[in-house]
Design a protein around this motif. Structure first.
Motif, PDB file in Angstrom:
ATOM      1  N   SER A  92       0.852  -1.190   0.000  1.00 54.65           N
ATOM      2  CA  SER A  92       0.000   0.000   0.000  1.00 54.65           C
ATOM      3  C   SER A  92       0.887   1.240   0.000  1.00 54.65           C
ATOM      4  O   SER A  92       1.815   1.344   0.820  1.00 54.65           O
ATOM      5  CB  SER A  92      -0.917   0.019   1.221  1.00 54.65           C
ATOM      6  N   PRO A  93       0.638   2.190  -0.891  1.00 56.97           N
ATOM      7  CA  PRO A  93       1.504   3.365  -0.968  1.00 56.97           C
ATOM      8  C   PRO A  93       1.330   4.301   0.228  1.00 56.97           C
ATOM      9  O   PRO A  93       0.218   4.565   0.673  1.00 56.97           O
ATOM     10  CB  PRO A  93       1.053   4.053  -2.259  1.00 56.97           C
ATOM     11  N   GLY A  94       2.456   4.770   0.739  1.00 59.56           N
ATOM     12  CA  GLY A  94       2.446   5.744   1.808  1.00 59.56           C
ATOM     13  C   GLY A  94       2.500   7.162   1.258  1.00 59.56           C
ATOM     14  O   GLY A  94       2.365   7.387   0.049  1.00 59.56           O
ATOM     15  N   SER A  95       2.716   8.109   2.127  1.00 58.37           N
ATOM     16  CA  SER A  95       2.768   9.509   1.724  1.00 58.37           C
ATOM     17  C   SER A  95       3.865   9.727   0.685  1.00 58.37           C
ATOM     18  O   SER A  95       5.009   9.303   0.875  1.00 58.37           O
ATOM     19  CB  SER A  95       3.023  10.385   2.941  1.00 58.37           C
ATOM     20  N   GLY A  96       3.518  10.374  -0.420  1.00 60.55           N
ATOM     21  CA  GLY A  96       4.499  10.673  -1.447  1.00 60.55           C
ATOM     22  C   GLY A  96       4.908   9.483  -2.296  1.00 60.55           C
ATOM     23  O   GLY A  96       5.914   9.559  -3.017  1.00 60.55           O
ATOM     24  N   GLN A  97       4.148   8.400  -2.235  1.00 55.87           N
ATOM     25  CA  GLN A  97       4.490   7.191  -2.978  1.00 55.87           C
ATOM     26  C   GLN A  97       3.381   6.813  -3.960  1.00 55.87           C
ATOM     27  O   GLN A  97       2.216   7.134  -3.748  1.00 55.87           O
ATOM     28  CB  GLN A  97       4.717   6.005  -2.032  1.00 55.87           C
ATOM     29  N   VAL A  98       3.780   6.106  -5.022  1.00 50.77           N
ATOM     30  CA  VAL A  98       2.817   5.532  -5.957  1.00 50.77           C
ATOM     31  C   VAL A  98       2.992   4.023  -5.979  1.00 50.77           C
ATOM     32  O   VAL A  98       4.115   3.514  -5.834  1.00 50.77           O
ATOM     33  CB  VAL A  98       2.965   6.108  -7.379  1.00 50.77           C
ATOM     34  N   VAL A 139       3.145   0.664 -14.534  1.00 48.29           N
ATOM     35  CA  VAL A 139       1.937   1.476 -14.631  1.00 48.29           C
ATOM     36  C   VAL A 139       1.410   1.785 -13.233  1.00 48.29           C
ATOM     37  O   VAL A 139       1.295   0.888 -12.392  1.00 48.29           O
ATOM     38  CB  VAL A 139       0.852   0.737 -15.442  1.00 48.29           C
ATOM     39  N   VAL A 140       1.114   3.042 -12.981  1.00 50.73           N
ATOM     40  CA  VAL A 140       0.602   3.455 -11.671  1.00 50.73           C
ATOM     41  C   VAL A 140      -0.779   2.841 -11.440  1.00 50.73           C
ATOM     42  O   VAL A 140      -1.691   2.978 -12.265  1.00 50.73           O
ATOM     43  CB  VAL A 140       0.519   4.989 -11.574  1.00 50.73           C
ATOM     44  N   GLU A 141      -0.915   2.155 -10.287  1.00 49.42           N
ATOM     45  CA  GLU A 141      -2.211   1.567  -9.921  1.00 49.42           C
ATOM     46  C   GLU A 141      -2.794   2.142  -8.637  1.00 49.42           C
ATOM     47  O   GLU A 141      -3.942   1.880  -8.308  1.00 49.42           O
ATOM     48  CB  GLU A 141      -2.081   0.047  -9.790  1.00 49.42           C
ATOM     49  N   GLY A 142      -2.000   2.929  -7.904  1.00 46.30           N
ATOM     50  CA  GLY A 142      -2.502   3.529  -6.679  1.00 46.30           C
ATOM     51  C   GLY A 142      -1.669   4.717  -6.273  1.00 46.30           C
ATOM     52  O   GLY A 142      -0.482   4.806  -6.599  1.00 46.30           O
ATOM     53  N   LEU A 143      -2.288   5.651  -5.554  1.00 44.16           N
ATOM     54  CA  LEU A 143      -1.624   6.875  -5.118  1.00 44.16           C
ATOM     55  C   LEU A 143      -1.674   6.982  -3.601  1.00 44.16           C
ATOM     56  O   LEU A 143      -2.730   6.787  -2.989  1.00 44.16           O
ATOM     57  CB  LEU A 143      -2.307   8.106  -5.724  1.00 44.16           C
ATOM     58  N   GLY A 144      -0.555   7.313  -2.995  1.00 47.95           N
ATOM     59  CA  GLY A 144      -0.528   7.570  -1.569  1.00 47.95           C
ATOM     60  C   GLY A 144      -0.938   8.995  -1.266  1.00 47.95           C
ATOM     61  O   GLY A 144      -1.134   9.818  -2.175  1.00 47.95           O
ATOM     62  N   VAL A 196      -3.600   7.421 -11.725  1.00 52.63           N
ATOM     63  CA  VAL A 196      -3.692   5.996 -12.027  1.00 52.63           C
ATOM     64  C   VAL A 196      -3.697   5.809 -13.545  1.00 52.63           C
ATOM     65  O   VAL A 196      -4.391   6.524 -14.268  1.00 52.63           O
ATOM     66  CB  VAL A 196      -4.962   5.395 -11.394  1.00 52.63           C
ATOM     67  N   GLY A 197      -2.888   4.860 -14.012  1.00 52.17           N
ATOM     68  CA  GLY A 197      -2.763   4.612 -15.439  1.00 52.17           C
ATOM     69  C   GLY A 197      -1.524   5.220 -16.063  1.00 52.17           C
ATOM     70  O   GLY A 197      -1.171   4.874 -17.202  1.00 52.17           O
ATOM     71  N   ASP A 198      -0.842   6.118 -15.350  1.00 45.05           N
ATOM     72  CA  ASP A 198       0.388   6.709 -15.880  1.00 45.05           C
ATOM     73  C   ASP A 198       1.465   5.635 -16.045  1.00 45.05           C
ATOM     74  O   ASP A 198       1.642   4.771 -15.176  1.00 45.05           O
ATOM     75  CB  ASP A 198       0.936   7.792 -14.937  1.00 45.05           C
ATOM     76  N   GLY A 251      12.407  -4.246  -6.574  1.00 46.20           N
ATOM     77  CA  GLY A 251      11.663  -4.142  -7.812  1.00 46.20           C
ATOM     78  C   GLY A 251      11.453  -5.433  -8.575  1.00 46.20           C
ATOM     79  O   GLY A 251      10.734  -5.446  -9.559  1.00 46.20           O
ATOM     80  N   TYR A 252      12.097  -6.545  -8.133  1.00 45.03           N
ATOM     81  CA  TYR A 252      11.860  -7.824  -8.813  1.00 45.03           C
ATOM     82  C   TYR A 252      10.523  -8.353  -8.302  1.00 45.03           C
ATOM     83  O   TYR A 252      10.454  -9.270  -7.486  1.00 45.03           O
ATOM     84  CB  TYR A 252      12.924  -8.852  -8.466  1.00 45.03           C
ATOM     85  N   ALA A 253       9.450  -7.805  -8.781  1.00 52.53           N
ATOM     86  CA  ALA A 253       8.146  -8.118  -8.207  1.00 52.53           C
ATOM     87  C   ALA A 253       7.040  -7.697  -9.160  1.00 52.53           C
ATOM     88  O   ALA A 253       7.269  -6.942 -10.115  1.00 52.53           O
ATOM     89  CB  ALA A 253       7.972  -7.393  -6.874  1.00 52.53           C
ATOM     90  N   GLU A 254       5.845  -8.185  -8.890  1.00 57.75           N
ATOM     91  CA  GLU A 254       4.702  -7.780  -9.701  1.00 57.75           C
ATOM     92  C   GLU A 254       4.194  -6.393  -9.315  1.00 57.75           C
ATOM     93  O   GLU A 254       3.571  -5.719 -10.135  1.00 57.75           O
ATOM     94  CB  GLU A 254       3.593  -8.827  -9.576  1.00 57.75           C
ATOM     95  N   TYR A 255       4.476  -5.981  -8.074  1.00 55.88           N
ATOM     96  CA  TYR A 255       4.098  -4.639  -7.623  1.00 55.88           C
ATOM     97  C   TYR A 255       5.253  -4.031  -6.841  1.00 55.88           C
ATOM     98  O   TYR A 255       5.986  -4.736  -6.133  1.00 55.88           O
ATOM     99  CB  TYR A 255       2.849  -4.683  -6.737  1.00 55.88           C
ATOM    100  N   ALA A 256       5.404  -2.708  -6.958  1.00 59.06           N
ATOM    101  CA  ALA A 256       6.451  -2.010  -6.217  1.00 59.06           C
ATOM    102  C   ALA A 256       5.947  -0.623  -5.837  1.00 59.06           C
ATOM    103  O   ALA A 256       5.091  -0.046  -6.521  1.00 59.06           O
ATOM    104  CB  ALA A 256       7.717  -1.890  -7.057  1.00 59.06           C
ATOM    105  N   LEU A 257       6.504  -0.095  -4.749  1.00 54.30           N
ATOM    106  CA  LEU A 257       6.222   1.271  -4.328  1.00 54.30           C
ATOM    107  C   LEU A 257       7.361   2.169  -4.776  1.00 54.30           C
ATOM    108  O   LEU A 257       8.531   1.852  -4.565  1.00 54.30           O
ATOM    109  CB  LEU A 257       6.073   1.338  -2.808  1.00 54.30           C
ATOM    110  N   LEU A 258       7.009   3.298  -5.402  1.00 53.79           N
ATOM    111  CA  LEU A 258       8.017   4.247  -5.850  1.00 53.79           C
ATOM    112  C   LEU A 258       7.760   5.607  -5.214  1.00 53.79           C
ATOM    113  O   LEU A 258       6.622   6.099  -5.238  1.00 53.79           O
ATOM    114  CB  LEU A 258       7.977   4.411  -7.377  1.00 53.79           C
ATOM    115  N   PRO A 259       8.787   6.237  -4.641  1.00 50.81           N
ATOM    116  CA  PRO A 259       8.627   7.614  -4.160  1.00 50.81           C
ATOM    117  C   PRO A 259       8.601   8.569  -5.350  1.00 50.81           C
ATOM    118  O   PRO A 259       9.402   8.442  -6.278  1.00 50.81           O
ATOM    119  CB  PRO A 259       9.871   7.819  -3.290  1.00 50.81           C
ATOM    120  N   THR A 260       7.705   9.520  -5.333  1.00 52.37           N
ATOM    121  CA  THR A 260       7.561  10.399  -6.492  1.00 52.37           C
ATOM    122  C   THR A 260       8.812  11.240  -6.755  1.00 52.37           C
ATOM    123  O   THR A 260       9.035  11.672  -7.881  1.00 52.37           O
ATOM    124  CB  THR A 260       6.351  11.331  -6.315  1.00 52.37           C
ATOM    125  N   ALA A 261       9.652  11.428  -5.734  1.00 51.17           N
ATOM    126  CA  ALA A 261      10.862  12.233  -5.912  1.00 51.17           C
ATOM    127  C   ALA A 261      11.830  11.593  -6.902  1.00 51.17           C
ATOM    128  O   ALA A 261      12.642  12.292  -7.526  1.00 51.17           O
ATOM    129  CB  ALA A 261      11.562  12.447  -4.571  1.00 51.17           C
TER     130      ALA A 261
END
Length: 306
Positions: A25-31, A72-77, A85-87, A97-107
């Motif tokens: 689940s994305p936290g603050s500032g994460q996608v 592809v972005v699927e959720g926004l913190g 979503v969809g970007d 990152g070797y995964a089906e889902y990952a959290l990325l900080p927008t920075a």
């Protein structure tokens, strides 16, 4: 449940496993990103052995491997702006990152240009961004000569191309087996091995203006003797040795702006990611061994099927 490739404890390849994990689940500032591709780098296996970047805290185990993805972005913190979503994006994940889902900080996340494939985009956030930061740190004028060690690896391939785009002459040190590859990048190839300094002097009789080291150890020691100004000695491989020699590590910017710039270089034809092999997620072990064994040319990328 989503799959991820992790290491369960610090050590060798025997600590790795493909597992199922809850979708993060994305936290603050994460996608939250549905991963389409993940780049493979030497730092990945080094982290498995216990290496941590300066200032980085201890990782919670099991830890997902990998430090660069595209997807592809699927959720926004909370507090996320500039993404929806969809970007289609690429960047440096928070924790693997070797995964089906990952959290990325927008920075450290950038929008992927439509002209750039997910596979090529996943090859940029670590190797190409490191190369970009290093070449800009050296700040050499057009026409200067830079010596790049490890020129056939992921960072070296990008650094050679970026240096050439800036009008620099490149002396590229790599194994004899990578000679044609290094020359294809526009560099003068010098084979690695004993008597390296003499071969570099023969290839560059007027000397070299800077050294961008990507090997460390003895190679860094030897190439440092080729410089009059140690301030023009940088490394992406050996902080302790370069400090003793009066040089500096590559100063990483780690910003979305740098990612935007390396993507622009690719789109404009000045930088080719050179992804030479791809593997599916269930063969992540093989992908990592290819890099860990030290024989990979260019970039290795894990592609995640959706």
């Amino acid at each position: 449940m989503p799959k991820a490739y992790v290491f369960t404890r610090y050590g060798g390849p025997e600590t790795e496993a493909l597992v199922e994990q809850d979708r993060p689940s994305p936290g603050s500032g994460q996608v939250l990103v549905a991963v389409r591709a993940a780049g493979v780098n030497p730092v990945d296996w080094k982290q498995r052995t216990g290496y941590a970047r300066p200032g980085a805290g201890a990782r919670e185990l099991p830890a997902v491997l990998g430090n660069e993805v595209a997807g592809v972005v699927e959720g926004l913190g909370p507090d996320v702006t500039g993404f929806t979503v969809g970007d289609e994006v690429f960047g440096n994940p928070v924790a693997g990152g070797y995964a089906e889902y990952a959290l990325l900080p927008t920075a450290v996340t950038a929008h992927k240009p439509a002209e750039l494939s997910f596979t090529d985009a996943a090859a940029l956030p670590v190797a190409a961004a490191t190369a970009y930061d290093g070449i800009h740190q050296l700040a050499l004028p057009s026409g200067a000569t830079v010596l790049i060690t490890g020129a056939g690896g992921g960072v070296g391939v990008a650094a050679t191309q970026i240096a050439r785009a800036h009008g620099l002459t490149v002396i590229g040190v790599a194994s004899e087996g990578k000679k044609d590859f290094v020359e294809e990048l526009g560099a003068v190839h010098v084979p690695s091995g004993p008597d390296l300094a003499e071969r570099v002097r023969a290839a560059a009789p007027d000397g070299v203006d800077a050294v961008f080291d990507l090997v460390g150890g003895e190679v860094l020691e030897v190439t440092a003797t080729l410089l009059d100004d140690p301030a023009k000695l940088i490394t992406g491989a050996d902080r302790e040795t370069v400090a003793r020699l009066g040089g500096a590590p590559v100063e990483r910017a780690r910003t979305a702006a740098v990612l935007d710039e390396v993507a622009r270089l690719v789109v404009h034809g000045e930088l080719k990611p050179f992804v030479t092999r791809t593997f599916p997620l269930d063969r992540a072990a093989e992908a990592l061994r290819t890099v860990e064994d030290g024989h990979a040319r260019g970039k290795i990328v894990i592609e995640v099927a959706r």
